[in-house]
Design an enzyme around this catalytic site. Structure first.
Site, short mmCIF file in Angstrom:
data_model
loop_
_atom_site.label_atom_id
_atom_site.label_comp_id
_atom_site.label_asym_id
_atom_site.label_seq_id
_atom_site.Cartn_x
_atom_site.Cartn_y
_atom_site.Cartn_z
N ASP A 72 -9.35 6.59 -7.99
CA ASP A 72 -9.80 5.82 -9.22
C ASP A 72 -8.83 4.71 -9.42
OD1 ASP A 72 -11.51 7.90 -11.43
OD2 ASP A 72 -10.70 8.87 -9.71
N ASP A 105 -5.53 6.66 -2.94
CA ASP A 105 -5.96 6.97 -4.29
C ASP A 105 -7.24 6.58 -4.45
OD1 ASP A 105 -5.82 7.90 -7.06
OD2 ASP A 105 -5.69 5.65 -7.34
N ASP A 116 -2.88 2.83 -7.54
CA ASP A 116 -2.86 1.76 -8.43
C ASP A 116 -1.78 2.15 -9.74
OD1 ASP A 116 -4.93 3.82 -9.18
OD2 ASP A 116 -5.24 2.41 -10.94
#
Length: 266
Positions: free
Chosen positions: A30, A28, A206
């Site tokens: 961001d 991922d 996240d």
């Protein structure tokens, strides 16, 4: 760097990986490779991290991809000057290792009235931001958290009005995207193709948007790593973005130590 496994997990934390095994890496962006910012346009991946990603990609014969809610064009800009396989907009668009593009599109009969509806609703909530991605929309409220419930209600009403769409909640954002698109599906698609095919998948994310990716990787007996706090389906945890950077450095150090003069791959 510390790694913390959930209470029901007792395996060795992800780094270092087992020598002699073939891995495929999915990251991922961001909150994983880039620290979260108040404005999406303010996000960046440090050059040294981009270079580490390139080195890891080269060590795995190109089996590394970025899997993000951002469009592919933004991912290319964030990872420049390097070029990786990408899944953007939560898998609604994907560029494979052969640079072939795969896209899920929405009809203009949906996009235009949907965007008008969202713009009108968001304009009444100062500090919120509407991000149009072509086949999806992100409703940001990081700078206006008091509007969380109103933003969610607006998104829910949009999905009710326009069939074929679904919601994807995230950190201070809720996204509207085509049904059937998620990071898990994107990872599964990559894993059916070379150079990912036959490798052990590793996915680092996240957010709530990454949970489908964790589930997909777990089903393939891979390694799922959550960055930051909170419950979820990942089997391992890294504390923050800085820990991700350290892990990448450790992986490359392991590769250099194991592969000097051998020509072997991780």
């Amino acid at each position: 760097m510390t790694t913390v496994a959930p209470e029901n997990i007792t395996d060795t934390p992800p780094p270092p990986l087992q020598e002699g095994r073939l891995y495929a890496f999915f990251f991922d962006v961001d909150g994983t490779l880039a620290a979260l910012q108040a404005e999406p346009d303010a996000v960046s991946i440090p050059l040294i991290v981009r270079d580490r990603l390139l080195a890891l990609s080269q060590a795995t014969d190109g089996a590394l991809a970025l899997v993000s809610g951002r469009p592919i064009a933004q991912l290319d800009a964030l990872s420049a000057p390097h070029r990786f396989p990408l899944a953007g907009v939560h898998g609604a668009e994907r560029r494979d290792a052969e640079s072939q593009l795969h896209r899920v599109t929405l009809s203009e009969k949906v996009v235009t009235p949907l965007q008008n509806m969202l713009q009108q609703g968001m304009s009444a909530m100062q500090g919120t931001l509407l991000e149009a991605k072509g086949m999806a929309f992100a409703l940001h409220y990081r700078q206006a958290p008091a509007f969380e419930h109103q933003v969610l209600a607006l998104a829910e009403s949009a999905v009710e009005k326009f069939p074929g769409l679904q919601l994807q909640p995230g950190k201070c954002v809720v996204e509207i995207k085509p049904q059937g698109t998620d990071k898990g599906a994107a990872i599964r698609a990559f894993m059916q193709e070379l150079p990912f095919k036959g490798r052990i998948p590793v996915f680092v994310g996240d957010d709530l948007t990454d949970e489908k990716g964790f589930l997909a990787v777990n089903a393939m007996q891979g390694i799922s790593v959550k960055v930051g706090e909170g419950a979820g389906h990942a089997h391992y945890r890294l504390n923050d973005v800085a820990d991700v950077y350290d892990w990448l450095e450790q992986l490359l150090s392991q590769i250099k130590h194991n592969n000097v003069g051998k020509g072997s791959r991780l």
